[in-house]
Design an enzyme around this catalytic site. Structure first.
Site, PDB file in Angstrom:
ATOM      1  N   ARG A  63       1.046  -1.250   0.005  1.00 21.65           N
ATOM      2  CA  ARG A  63      -0.124  -0.089  -0.096  1.00 21.65           C
ATOM      3  C   ARG A  63       0.939   1.115  -0.109  1.00 21.65           C
ATOM      4  O   ARG A  63       2.032   1.149   0.493  1.00 21.65           O
ATOM      5  CB  ARG A  63      -0.949  -0.027   1.347  1.00 21.65           C
ATOM      6  N   SER A 241      -0.894  -5.504  10.094  1.00 16.76           N
ATOM      7  CA  SER A 241      -0.270  -6.202   9.175  1.00 16.76           C
ATOM      8  C   SER A 241       1.000  -7.095   9.604  1.00 16.76           C
ATOM      9  O   SER A 241       1.833  -6.692  10.331  1.00 16.76           O
ATOM     10  CB  SER A 241       0.134  -5.358   7.853  1.00 16.76           C
ATOM     11  N   LYS A 245      -3.226 -12.404  11.651  1.00 17.55           N
ATOM     12  CA  LYS A 245      -4.529 -12.451  11.524  1.00 17.55           C
ATOM     13  C   LYS A 245      -4.961 -13.612  10.687  1.00 17.55           C
ATOM     14  O   LYS A 245      -5.620 -14.656  11.222  1.00 17.55           O
ATOM     15  CB  LYS A 245      -5.287 -11.391  11.172  1.00 17.55           C
ATOM     16  N   THR A 246      -4.313 -13.631   9.541  1.00 21.99           N
ATOM     17  CA  THR A 246      -4.658 -14.793   8.333  1.00 21.99           C
ATOM     18  C   THR A 246      -4.194 -16.021   9.016  1.00 21.99           C
ATOM     19  O   THR A 246      -4.969 -16.928   8.944  1.00 21.99           O
ATOM     20  CB  THR A 246      -4.127 -14.214   7.141  1.00 21.99           C
ATOM     21  N   ASP A 260      -9.827 -10.742   7.867  1.00 19.65           N
ATOM     22  CA  ASP A 260      -8.951  -9.234   7.978  1.00 19.65           C
ATOM     23  C   ASP A 260     -10.086  -8.292   8.334  1.00 19.65           C
ATOM     24  O   ASP A 260      -9.580  -7.124   9.048  1.00 19.65           O
ATOM     25  CB  ASP A 260      -8.587  -8.865   6.408  1.00 19.65           C
ATOM     26  N   ARG A 326       1.301 -11.897  -2.040  1.00 21.68           N
ATOM     27  CA  ARG A 326      -0.097 -12.256  -1.764  1.00 21.68           C
ATOM     28  C   ARG A 326      -0.588 -13.195  -2.524  1.00 21.68           C
ATOM     29  O   ARG A 326      -0.726 -13.415  -3.808  1.00 21.68           O
ATOM     30  CB  ARG A 326      -0.738 -10.989  -1.772  1.00 21.68           C
TER      31      ARG A 326
END
Ligand code: ATP
Ligand code: MN
Length: 537
Positions: A63, A241, A245-246, A260, A326
């Site tokens: 990002r 990030s 989490k994932t 997410d 990703r």
């Protein structure tokens, strides 16, 4: 002019509504195979062994946080927490740039997906994603929720994302920082994105919109993953990030709600998305089998993963393009994923941090006041991150609500909602360090995923609720002294450091950073929260 629309399920609500009446052709709600065909025909992406689509994003592989500007307009201006993260851009600059983008697309082809953000039918947002490339459109199709065919005919978007990577801004004229721009406009209900191909900008733009809209409906939007145990208990995993989490939400023994973004309403916890966006660098088949499998099947979009051009074999270890490789895939690619994306109120809230200083305990039980403190602090240590401009060295980060870049409102808005919900539902809160143990980055090593999973599972199944704990002198955190499946000597981080004095010095250093960072919030919290702050012992 009527835009030529291609595709089986197009909406009567046309592109002219977004100033795009001049595009040559619009491919509307194309299926996954059709989007594969168009991406491959155009040379946008390659086909990998097993079926994933591999796309390279060029210069921007994460990002562009510094290139996001929120349009300053009377309707939303007073609700935005203006500052370093939420920076303003004038409405006329937006209008000028939008006009240029539309002219740029004149006669060109675009891809459109009409979808929902929000699994809860009462609280979902109708979003239209318009992209220059077919592969980004497939990304959007993977990441959001697809309406039923009959819902597409008269689909009227409430928000539109227009993403045109090959269109670049001219900072001198357009008022942007660089050629890259991500500009949400709450008045126009439009986000325009240009100059970057990183697909994550699309999903996080939608997240930012929901984070703005939902608090008004008493819904807490959260940067978190959610899963549900066999007993039916939901867990929320907050984290910045790279904190897990994932990784941690994909667990064979749990039902995955989402990896997410979720909302916590008066009725449920619900996923905003219909897909996942997993980091795949060095993905281990043993430690993350469910996610690993998604990298070998049709429908998954792989971003910046290196592939042998002759054999189509992937090299998940290759970080030559970026550390932030990703995979985006529909959530049903994870076995035991929820079909509804909706779950009951959480029993446990876990705050994940990847502490590269190796100071925070692998798990600790938080009081509600400590939970509030850590939610507002939003601490982690970033390594090679998903944002441009970060090298490989760790860096302490405080990102409030575990997602400052996506939170347009003042953190107190989100914190208040969380505090109320935690109290109302009697939620247990935990802080989990998925980062370093045995020393800081460079000396110690990352916590084995198996240990973190065992600790989290012991917290969720109640094993740790009544376990004996000791208090760490710096952060005041209650650390369990034993946990099944995990060596007891790692539970107190100080024990894992060869040099105890070095530990104390590092811990004090981190406490100081916490205290300095929290100064901005002192006026917004109760005294009890301030009393629960870390102290130099
Ligand atoms: P994002 O918001 O960018 O999607 P995330 O919170 O989902 O980030 P993950 O994608 O789960 O983060 O990334 C965690 C990374 O750290 C993975 O690459 C995982 O393999 C690695 N990892 C190493 N050790 C651990 C651990 N103990 N717990 C969790 N993840 C770990
Ligand atoms: Mn993730």
């Amino acid at each position: 002019m009527i835009v030529e629309q291609i595709g089986p399920r197009k909406s009567s609500y046309g592109l002219d509504r977004n100033g795009l009446g001049n595009v040559g052709k619009a491919y509307w709600n194309l299926s996954t195979p059709a989007l594969y065909r168009e991406s491959l025909l155009r040379g946008e992406a390659s086909l990998a062994a097993g079926g994933p689509l591999v796309a390279l994003t060029g210069q921007h592989t994460g990002r562009s946080a510094n290139d996001k500007f929120i349009v300053k307009e009377p309707g939303s201006e007073k609700n935005i927490w203006w500052g370093k993260v939420n920076k303003p851009i004038e409405a006329d600059k937006f209008a000028g740039l939008h006009k240029k983008m539309c002219d740029y697309l004149s006669g060109k082809e675009v891809f459109v997906q009409d979808c929902y953000a929000g699994a809860d039918a009462n609280n979902r947002l109708r979003v239209r994603i318009i992209t220059e490339c077919a592969w980004h459109n497939l990304f959007a199709r993977n990441m959001f929720i697809q309406p039923a065919p009959e819902e597409l005919e008269n689909f009227e978007p409430e928000f539109t994302i227009l993403q045109v990577p090959s269109f670049e801004a001219d900072p001198a004229v357009d008022g942007t920082r660089s050629e890259v721009f991500v500009l949400p406009n709450f008045a126009e209900k439009l986000v325009i994105i240009g100059g970057t191909s990183y697909a994550g900008e699309i999903k996080k733009s939608v997240f930012s919109i929901l984070n703005y809209l939902l608090p008004e409906k008493n819904i807490l939007p959260m940067h978190c993953s959610v899963n549900v145990s066999e007993e039916g208990n939901s867990s929320v995993f907050f984290g910045l990030s790279g904190t897990g989490k994932t990784t941690l939400s994909a667990d064979a023994s749990k039902m995955l709600i989402g990896d997410d973004e979720h909302g916590w309403s008066d009725d449920s916890v619900f996923n905003f998305e219909g897909g996942c966006y997993a980091k795949v660098i060095n993905l281990s088949k043993e430690a993350e089998p469910e996610i690993y499998e998604t990298t070998r099947r049709f429908g998954t979009v792989l971003e910046n993963v290196v592939m042998d051009p002759d054999t189509g074999e992937l090299d998940l270890e290759d970080n030559s393009l970026t550390e932030n490789t990703r995979a985006s895939y529909p959530i049903e690619f994870i076995p035991n994923a929820s079909e509804t994306g909706v779950a009951g109120f959480p029993t446990n809230v876990i705050m994940l941090t990847a502490d590269a200083f190796g100071v925070l305990p692998p798990i600790s039980k938080l009081t509600p006041e400590q939970a509030m403190y850590h939610f507002l602090s939003g601490y982690t240590a970033k390594l090679a991150g998903t944002e441009k401009g970060l090298g490989n060295e760790p860096q302490a980060t405080f990102s409030t609500c575990f997602g400052a870049p996506f939170m347009p409102r003042h953190p107190a808005v989100y914190a208040k909602l969380l505090g109320e919900k935690i109290a109302k539902h009697g939620v247990n809160c935990w802080l989990v360090n998925t980062g370093w143990t045995g020393g800081e980055y460079g000396t110690g090593h990352r916590m084995p995923i198996g240990h973190t999973r065992a600790l989290v599972n012991a917290a969720l199944d109640g094993t740790l609720a009544n376990a004996q704990t000791e208090k760490d002198p710096f952060f005041g955190l209650a650390m369990p002294t034993s946990c099944p499946g995990v060596p007891s000597d790692i539970l107190n981080p100080r024990n894992t450091w060869a040099d105890k004095e070095a530990y104390d010095t590092k811990a004090k250093d981190l406490v100081t950073r916490f205290i300095e960072n929290f100064e901005q919030f002192t006026d917004y919290v109760e005294d009890d929260v301030l009393k629960s702050a870390p102290k130099i012992a």
